[in-house]
Scaffold this motif. Structure first.
Motif, PDB file in Angstrom:
ATOM      1  N   ASP A  83      11.527   2.442  -8.418  1.00  0.00           N
ATOM      2  CA  ASP A  83      10.858   2.630  -9.708  1.00  0.00           C
ATOM      3  C   ASP A  83       9.581   1.810  -9.850  1.00  0.00           C
ATOM      4  O   ASP A  83       8.941   1.866 -10.904  1.00  0.00           O
ATOM      5  CB  ASP A  83      11.784   2.375 -10.904  1.00  0.00           C
ATOM      6  N   ASP A  84       9.185   1.059  -8.833  1.00  0.00           N
ATOM      7  CA  ASP A  84       7.897   0.370  -8.859  1.00  0.00           C
ATOM      8  C   ASP A  84       6.776   1.371  -8.591  1.00  0.00           C
ATOM      9  O   ASP A  84       6.966   2.369  -7.886  1.00  0.00           O
ATOM     10  CB  ASP A  84       7.817  -0.715  -7.770  1.00  0.00           C
ATOM     11  N   ILE A  85       5.618   1.079  -9.141  1.00  0.00           N
ATOM     12  CA  ILE A  85       4.391   1.797  -8.798  1.00  0.00           C
ATOM     13  C   ILE A  85       3.720   0.978  -7.704  1.00  0.00           C
ATOM     14  O   ILE A  85       3.538  -0.236  -7.857  1.00  0.00           O
ATOM     15  CB  ILE A  85       3.447   1.927 -10.013  1.00  0.00           C
ATOM     16  N   TYR A 123      -1.998   5.729  -6.206  1.00  0.00           N
ATOM     17  CA  TYR A 123      -0.757   5.137  -6.678  1.00  0.00           C
ATOM     18  C   TYR A 123       0.398   6.067  -6.310  1.00  0.00           C
ATOM     19  O   TYR A 123       0.230   7.283  -6.209  1.00  0.00           O
ATOM     20  CB  TYR A 123      -0.778   4.942  -8.192  1.00  0.00           C
ATOM     21  N   ALA A 124       1.577   5.465  -6.118  1.00  0.00           N
ATOM     22  CA  ALA A 124       2.782   6.238  -5.842  1.00  0.00           C
ATOM     23  C   ALA A 124       3.955   5.561  -6.546  1.00  0.00           C
ATOM     24  O   ALA A 124       3.966   4.346  -6.740  1.00  0.00           O
ATOM     25  CB  ALA A 124       3.042   6.311  -4.341  1.00  0.00           C
ATOM     26  N   LEU A 125       4.929   6.370  -6.922  1.00  0.00           N
ATOM     27  CA  LEU A 125       6.164   5.883  -7.526  1.00  0.00           C
ATOM     28  C   LEU A 125       7.210   5.782  -6.420  1.00  0.00           C
ATOM     29  O   LEU A 125       7.463   6.770  -5.718  1.00  0.00           O
ATOM     30  CB  LEU A 125       6.648   6.852  -8.607  1.00  0.00           C
ATOM     31  N   PRO A 172      -5.127   2.724   9.864  1.00  0.00           N
ATOM     32  CA  PRO A 172      -4.657   1.625   9.015  1.00  0.00           C
ATOM     33  C   PRO A 172      -4.154   2.098   7.645  1.00  0.00           C
ATOM     34  O   PRO A 172      -4.703   3.021   7.053  1.00  0.00           O
ATOM     35  CB  PRO A 172      -5.889   0.750   8.838  1.00  0.00           C
ATOM     36  N   ARG A 173      -3.099   1.426   7.183  1.00  0.00           N
ATOM     37  CA  ARG A 173      -2.489   1.699   5.873  1.00  0.00           C
ATOM     38  C   ARG A 173      -2.112   0.361   5.226  1.00  0.00           C
ATOM     39  O   ARG A 173      -1.856  -0.621   5.898  1.00  0.00           O
ATOM     40  CB  ARG A 173      -1.197   2.522   6.016  1.00  0.00           C
ATOM     41  N   PHE A 174      -1.995   0.388   3.894  1.00  0.00           N
ATOM     42  CA  PHE A 174      -1.571  -0.791   3.133  1.00  0.00           C
ATOM     43  C   PHE A 174      -0.802  -0.300   1.925  1.00  0.00           C
ATOM     44  O   PHE A 174      -1.218   0.643   1.252  1.00  0.00           O
ATOM     45  CB  PHE A 174      -2.788  -1.606   2.687  1.00  0.00           C
ATOM     46  N   VAL A 175       0.332  -0.958   1.639  1.00  0.00           N
ATOM     47  CA  VAL A 175       1.168  -0.611   0.485  1.00  0.00           C
ATOM     48  C   VAL A 175       1.606  -1.902  -0.201  1.00  0.00           C
ATOM     49  O   VAL A 175       2.095  -2.820   0.465  1.00  0.00           O
ATOM     50  CB  VAL A 175       2.427   0.194   0.907  1.00  0.00           C
ATOM     51  N   GLN A 176       1.454  -1.964  -1.535  1.00  0.00           N
ATOM     52  CA  GLN A 176       1.967  -3.106  -2.297  1.00  0.00           C
ATOM     53  C   GLN A 176       2.205  -2.677  -3.743  1.00  0.00           C
ATOM     54  O   GLN A 176       1.430  -1.898  -4.306  1.00  0.00           O
ATOM     55  CB  GLN A 176       1.004  -4.293  -2.239  1.00  0.00           C
ATOM     56  N   ALA A 177       3.280  -3.206  -4.323  1.00  0.00           N
ATOM     57  CA  ALA A 177       3.643  -2.869  -5.700  1.00  0.00           C
ATOM     58  C   ALA A 177       2.673  -3.519  -6.696  1.00  0.00           C
ATOM     59  O   ALA A 177       2.242  -4.652  -6.515  1.00  0.00           O
ATOM     60  CB  ALA A 177       5.065  -3.318  -5.993  1.00  0.00           C
ATOM     61  N   VAL A 178       2.387  -2.767  -7.746  1.00  0.00           N
ATOM     62  CA  VAL A 178       1.525  -3.235  -8.830  1.00  0.00           C
ATOM     63  C   VAL A 178       2.393  -3.950  -9.854  1.00  0.00           C
ATOM     64  O   VAL A 178       3.472  -3.478 -10.190  1.00  0.00           O
ATOM     65  CB  VAL A 178       0.798  -2.036  -9.474  1.00  0.00           C
ATOM     66  N   ASP A 179       1.918  -5.101 -10.338  1.00  0.00           N
ATOM     67  CA  ASP A 179       2.669  -5.865 -11.345  1.00  0.00           C
ATOM     68  C   ASP A 179       2.399  -5.295 -12.720  1.00  0.00           C
ATOM     69  O   ASP A 179       1.295  -5.118 -13.130  1.00  0.00           O
ATOM     70  CB  ASP A 179       2.269  -7.342 -11.285  1.00  0.00           C
TER      71      ASP A 179
END
Length: 95
Positions: free
Chosen positions: A21-23, A36-38, A88-95
């Protein structure tokens, strides 16, 4: 890619962990995108000896796309830039 990630980290507040459930912010060099992804699921990949996870996401684009990437914890929590198919790729959750 590293410079782009650092610039975005200055603009967006990000989390150290990623949960269902994080974006998340998804950055790719090719095809070039910042999106953005859910996160809809995180399941252990039992076929691998090391700790890998099937991370299911809904890419918030038009149309919405469902994707599943197999990643290590460091890769889906923004601890490292990784490659898929040499890109290259990067993924991190938004606060």
């Amino acid at each position: 890619m590293e410079q782009l990630v650092n610039e975005i980290k200055e603009l967006v507040q990000l989390k150290e962990s990623t949960e269902v459930d994080d974006i998340v912010m998804v950055i790719a060099e090719e095809p070039q995108m910042v999106a953005y992804a859910l996160v809809t699921g995180i399941e252990r990949d039992l076929s691998r000896k090391d700790e890998w996870w099937h991370v299911s996401m809904k890419l918030l684009s038009m149309p919405i796309q469902s994707i599943v990437w197999t990643l290590r914890t460091e890769q889906f929590t923004g601890q490292e830039i990784f490659t898929m198919g040499g890109k290259p790729r990067f993924v991190q959750a938004v606060d």
